[in-house]
Design a protein around this motif. Structure first.
Motif, PDB file in Angstrom:
ATOM      1  N   CYS A 207      78.043  94.930  14.647  1.00 47.60           N
ATOM      2  CA  CYS A 207      78.081  95.486  15.676  1.00 47.60           C
ATOM      3  C   CYS A 207      77.412  96.698  15.831  1.00 47.60           C
ATOM      4  O   CYS A 207      76.931  96.599  17.235  1.00 47.60           O
ATOM      5  N   LYS A 208      77.264  97.725  15.352  1.00 43.94           N
ATOM      6  CA  LYS A 208      76.379  98.944  15.420  1.00 43.94           C
ATOM      7  C   LYS A 208      74.774  98.830  15.952  1.00 43.94           C
ATOM      8  O   LYS A 208      74.360  99.804  16.386  1.00 43.94           O
TER       9      LYS A 208
ATOM     10  N   VAL B 107      76.180 106.275  16.020  1.00 45.96           N
ATOM     11  CA  VAL B 107      76.523 104.716  15.306  1.00 45.96           C
ATOM     12  C   VAL B 107      76.583 104.253  14.046  1.00 45.96           C
ATOM     13  O   VAL B 107      75.272 104.756  13.651  1.00 45.96           O
TER      14      VAL B 107
ATOM     15  N   ASN C 143      78.209 103.069  10.436  1.00 47.00           N
ATOM     16  CA  ASN C 143      79.157 101.504   9.812  1.00 47.00           C
ATOM     17  C   ASN C 143      79.909 101.890   9.974  1.00 47.00           C
ATOM     18  O   ASN C 143      81.444 100.619  10.022  1.00 47.00           O
TER      19      ASN C 143
ATOM     20  N   THR D 195      81.934 104.003  12.517  1.00 44.33           N
ATOM     21  CA  THR D 195      82.305 104.276  13.526  1.00 44.33           C
ATOM     22  C   THR D 195      83.407 103.391  14.921  1.00 44.33           C
ATOM     23  O   THR D 195      82.931 101.688  14.363  1.00 44.33           O
TER      24      THR D 195
ATOM     25  N   SER E  73      84.361  97.665  14.097  1.00 45.89           N
ATOM     26  CA  SER E  73      83.449  99.075  13.162  1.00 45.89           C
ATOM     27  C   SER E  73      82.437  98.367  13.442  1.00 45.89           C
ATOM     28  O   SER E  73      81.881  97.741  13.909  1.00 45.89           O
ATOM     29  N   GLY E  74      81.579  99.755  13.180  1.00 46.69           N
ATOM     30  CA  GLY E  74      79.853  99.390  13.000  1.00 46.69           C
ATOM     31  C   GLY E  74      79.444  98.024  12.547  1.00 46.69           C
ATOM     32  O   GLY E  74      78.589  97.808  12.621  1.00 46.69           O
TER      33      GLY E  74
END
Length: 77
Positions: free
Chosen positions: A12-13, A26, A28, A30, A47-48
């Motif tokens: 996702c990050k 941003v 891991n 977040t 999460s990131g």
């Protein structure tokens, strides 16, 4: 428009569908909202370092309430 061929997995990050708080860095850990069109109805807080096969590389979006539990932000893309 959501991708029709979900064949690329990523975190996702690094995804354009990851939406975080306006001043968030941003990382891991977040927390943010997944705003991928086909997943919006689930209001997914991720999460990131979460990831999936709806990944599209790009700059993350920002909106107040994205990191809340549950997220209160609306998708910004």
């Amino acid at each position: 428009m959501a991708r029709k061929n979900h064949d690329e997995w990523g975190e996702c990050k690094g995804c354009k569908w990851f939406q975080v708080e306006p001043d968030a860095s941003v990382e891991n850990t977040t927390m943010g909202l997944c705003i991928e069109e086909s997943l919006q109805r689930f209001t997914l807080r991720v999460s990131g370092n979460s990831g999936c096969n709806c990944f599209v590389a790009g700059k993350v979006a920002h909106a107040k309430g994205s990191g809340s539990a549950p997220p209160t932000a609306k998708p910004t893309r």
